[in-house]
Design an enzyme around this catalytic site. Structure first.
Site, mmCIF file in Angstrom:
data_model
loop_
_atom_site.group_PDB
_atom_site.id
_atom_site.type_symbol
_atom_site.label_atom_id
_atom_site.label_comp_id
_atom_site.label_asym_id
_atom_site.label_seq_id
_atom_site.Cartn_x
_atom_site.Cartn_y
_atom_site.Cartn_z
ATOM 1 N N THR A 286 -21.057 -4.487 3.372
ATOM 2 C CA THR A 286 -21.564 -4.466 4.746
ATOM 3 C C THR A 286 -20.632 -3.663 5.642
ATOM 4 O O THR A 286 -21.084 -2.841 6.459
ATOM 5 C CB THR A 286 -21.722 -5.897 5.285
ATOM 6 N N SER B 165 -20.086 -3.061 -3.892
ATOM 7 C CA SER B 165 -19.516 -4.389 -3.691
ATOM 8 C C SER B 165 -19.081 -4.971 -5.023
ATOM 9 O O SER B 165 -19.791 -4.840 -6.026
ATOM 10 C CB SER B 165 -20.556 -5.307 -3.042
ATOM 11 N N THR C 145 -4.224 -5.023 5.898
ATOM 12 C CA THR C 145 -3.485 -5.194 4.649
ATOM 13 C C THR C 145 -4.449 -5.458 3.500
ATOM 14 O O THR C 145 -5.282 -6.364 3.564
ATOM 15 C CB THR C 145 -2.508 -6.379 4.768
ATOM 16 N N CYS D 80 -28.971 -12.997 2.447
ATOM 17 C CA CYS D 80 -28.502 -12.799 3.816
ATOM 18 C C CYS D 80 -29.486 -13.327 4.853
ATOM 19 O O CYS D 80 -29.118 -13.606 5.983
ATOM 20 C CB CYS D 80 -28.251 -11.318 4.074
#
Length: 363
Positions: free
Chosen positions: A70, A191, A229, A311
């Protein structure tokens, strides 16, 4: 539980869990730190980057890790529109919400074209060609639809985009490891958790000379373009999952094909949503006249399947993908999605399908 929702997420591969384990414990250093432990963590990230690039079949371009697909899609869309005075976006009505909602957001300041699909879920290339012009910045198309498994002709779409000087963004989240990734795409979002890797990590591949403006500002840790990070554990997990793709792809393909043939025959009294020819066979989206699919889910306990996109499953709205095929709200609400893959056995799939079919007939 019999798990049949591979489009929502996939089971974590044991090899992935093993690759991540050291980085969840004693190897905790920041990969952006200059000392030995930090450099070791950074090296692990770079190994993972190469593994994911190989899974994509790419030897050029750059790959940036993100927090999700996303994020990668948002970055590609928001970071590309407006370049060189190009302020238009073209996409397809059956895209994932990560694309459609982002395009809707951009529509307040940019012109967007959302193209319809036919009853099989495939975009008309002539309509696409008519929509793409000299002001088009980006054309976005999904390789494998997450709800119905239908394949879009992504390389042809990319050619049309390039003829007009536009970029082409491919959402390959459901396609990686299953379908050949399009060679002509300029930007590809993927993903980890859709390929037996960990959640909370995705990636954006960018062709040479393609550089969307940063979405997240800060330290520029990732290629100077994406700040934050990195987690060596998540990167190592994604890398291990990507390596398994090369090792397991032929066997995974044959396994899914055998499951598809059995499932398709077993559910022959149901109607298949979307193209029967242009689709990934690990996705079986079916409907039955008069079925209350939500009720069916509550009746078939111990089997995990879905009504559509994870979703949007709690929204109560009928699937925008099924509506785009021309289905009525009633037909869309009479549809279920069954997803299977590497770790699904034929016996458990047969048992689950029989239970689903029996419960549906009893309504």
């Amino acid at each position: 539980m019999i798990y049949l929702d591979y489009q929502a997420t996939t089971p974590l591969a044991p090899e992935v869990e093993a690759a991540m384990a050291p980085w969840l414990g004693e190897k905790f250093a920041n990969p952006h730190a200059p000392y030995t432990a930090g450099r070791e963590a950074a090296a692990t990230v770079e190994v993972a980057r190469k593994q994911v690039m190989r899974a994509l079949g790419k030897t050029s371009g750059r790959l940036a890790f993100t927090g999700s697909a996303t994020e990668a899609l948002n970055w590609a869309l928001k970071g590309s529109v407006g370049r060189e005075g190009r302020d238009e976006i073209v996409t397809i009505a059956t895209e994932h919400a990560a694309v459609l909602d982002t395009v809707q957001f951009l529509g307040s300041t940019h012109k967007v074209h959302i193209l319809p699909v036919d009853h099989e879920g495939i975009v008309d290339l002539d309509a696409l060609r008519a929509a793409v012009g000299p002001r088009t910045a980006l054309v976005a198309a999904m390789l494998v639809n997450n709800e119905i498994g239908v394949l879009q002709p992504v390389d042809e779409i990319a050619s049309i985009a390039h003829e007009a000087g536009a970029l082409m963004l491919c959402d390959a989240v459901q396609g990686l490891g299953r379908i050949a990734v399009p060679e002509q795409a300029d930007l590809i979002a993927i993903s980890a958790h859709k390929v037996h890797g960990p959640k909370a990590i995705g990636a954006l591949w960018m062709a040479d000379s393609v550089e969307p403006a940063p979405l997240i500002h800060g330290g520029g840790q990732e290629l100077g373009l994406r700040s934050g990070t990195l987690s060596p554990a998540l990167c190592a997990g994604f890398g291990a999952a990507a390596s398994l793709i090369a090792e397991r792809a032929p066997a995974d393909h044959d396994h899914v094909e055998s499951l598809w043939e059995m499932a398709h025959e077993r559910m022959r009294d149901w109607t298949l949503n979307g193209s029967a020819a242009q689709r990934y066979h690990g996705n079986l989206n079916l409907r039955r006249d008069g079925l209350d699919a939500a009720r069916l889910m509550s009746e078939v306990r111990g089997v995990a399947f879905s009504l559509g996109s994870a979703c949007a499953s709690g929204s109560g709205r009928p699937s925008h993908v099924l509506r785009a095929l021309g289905l009525s709200d009633r037909e869309a609400r009479s549809s279920i999605r069954i997803g299977f893959g590497r770790y699904t056995t034929a016996d458990e799939l047969a048992e689950a399908l029989d239970r689903i079919d029996t419960a549906a007939k009893a309504q």
